[in-house]
Design an enzyme around this catalytic site. Structure first.
Site, PDB file in Angstrom:
ATOM      1  N   HIS A  52       9.992 -37.522 -40.927  1.00  0.00           N
ATOM      2  CA  HIS A  52      11.396 -37.142 -40.782  1.00  0.00           C
ATOM      3  C   HIS A  52      11.593 -36.021 -39.757  1.00  0.00           C
ATOM      4  CE1 HIS A  52      15.556 -36.514 -41.843  1.00  0.00           C
ATOM      5  NE2 HIS A  52      15.318 -35.253 -42.167  1.00  0.00           N
ATOM      6  N   ASP A  90      15.447 -27.125 -47.784  1.00  0.00           N
ATOM      7  CA  ASP A  90      16.413 -27.692 -46.842  1.00  0.00           C
ATOM      8  C   ASP A  90      16.780 -26.687 -45.754  1.00  0.00           C
ATOM      9  OD1 ASP A  90      18.364 -29.596 -45.856  1.00  0.00           O
ATOM     10  OD2 ASP A  90      19.877 -28.231 -46.668  1.00  0.00           O
TER      11      ASP A  90
END
Length: 314
Positions: A228, A154
């Site tokens: 994404h 992340d």
């Protein structure tokens, strides 16, 4: 450009080992009483935070909290308002929707151990509980190697360290009265983990746009057209505009309920909103496995503005 990081709350990339997100509504029963309690809280919250940092020096407590547009109008009707503070408007794409949901006060508390998070929020709520009701409380955690719950690292492209403040803090040239504040967007996603886990690794990588193990970005022709990391960008005007984002996992495994709490801090909500609009109007491939269930925008005041609130000067 002029910002002062010493005047800012903790709006940098530091998801913490243990995380709690809390959204409260004001009861709206007695505005004078509620304004007094908010002033008291603005006065005491810093000492609560500092005391915990002294008592648990190695546990890296970080706190950010603030107000929605509706709360600001209710509590401070005669005060100036941060330039971009407004209710979040639902984004309806061809397949999926980013909903707009209610909330007056927002808290993002994180630390290395849950006991510190608990103690801080318990003291916060001792003050705030009489004038608020709970909209949502979500307990998050740091997943293995700092990965999102879908298994990918992340925040690789996040601005890092002090540099992040250039992307999160309002500049005194742009909105002088609210300099060193920040806009926060809180959005909760539920995941279909069975469907995601059934997807072969190479398809997951095409969905995200990065390698799962090494975290290296795929070549453009290797990605899904709506990967994404393609559609979640703001490249308005041919320039990539960034925010500080954190995707915090949460889960009740026995209930098969797993998701991600997204928090994005920015100096301009327009940037965050552009990213969201791109994701939902271009049908981000990740949304085939992720359902947005909340969405609220807040203003995180600077310490200077909190002092004005505490003194009743706003």
């Amino acid at each position: 450009m002029s910002i002062n990081i010493k005047d800012a709350q903790d709006v940098f990339k530091d998801a913490g080992e243990s995380v709690d997100f809390v959204i409260l509504n004001l009861k709206r029963e007695n505005v004078e009483k509620e304004r007094e309690v908010i002033a008291e809280f603005a006065d005491l919250q810093n000492s609560i935070i500092n005391s915990m940092r002294i008592r648990n020096q190695n546990d890296q407590l970080a706190v950010a909290w603030g107000f929605s547009s509706d709360a600001w109008d209710y509590l401070f009707p005669n005060a100036d308002k941060p330039r971009e503070l407004a209710p979040f408007k639902e984004i309806k794409g061809p397949k999926y929707t980013a909903p707009s949901t209610p909330g007056d006060l927002f808290f993002h508390v994180r630390a290395k151990i849950n006991a510190v998070v608990y103690e801080v929020l318990d003291q916060f709520m001792d003050i705030l509980r009489p004038i608020t009701t709970v909209v949502d409380e979500t307990h998050g955690f740091r997943y293995l190697e700092g990965r999102a719950i879908v298994g990918f690292i992340d925040g690789t492209e996040n601005p890092a360290g002090v540099e992040s403040m250039d992307y999160t803090l309002i500049d005194s040239d742009d909105d002088p009265e609210f300099a060193n504040g920040s806009y926060a967007f809180a959005q909760k996603y539920n995941h279909n983990m069975d469907a995601w886990k059934a997807l072969p690794t190479d398809e997951q990588e095409k969905t995200i746009g990065r390698r799962k193990f090494s975290d290296r970005e795929l070549e453009e022709d290797e990605k899904s057209p709506n990967a994404h990391n393609i559609v979640s960008k703001d490249e308005e005007g041919g320039v990539e505009h960034k925010i500080v984002r954190m995707n915090v996992p949460f889960s009740d495994p026995s209930k098969d309920h797993t998701g991600t709490y997204f928090i994005g801090y920015s100096k301009s909500f327009h940037i965050t909103n552009t990213m969201l609009t791109n994701m939902f109007t271009k049908s981000d491939r990740l949304l085939d496995f992720s359902t947005a269930v909340t969405g609220t925008m807040f203003f995180i005041p600077s310490k200077s503005v909190l002092e004005k609130i505490a003194d009743g000067d706003l």
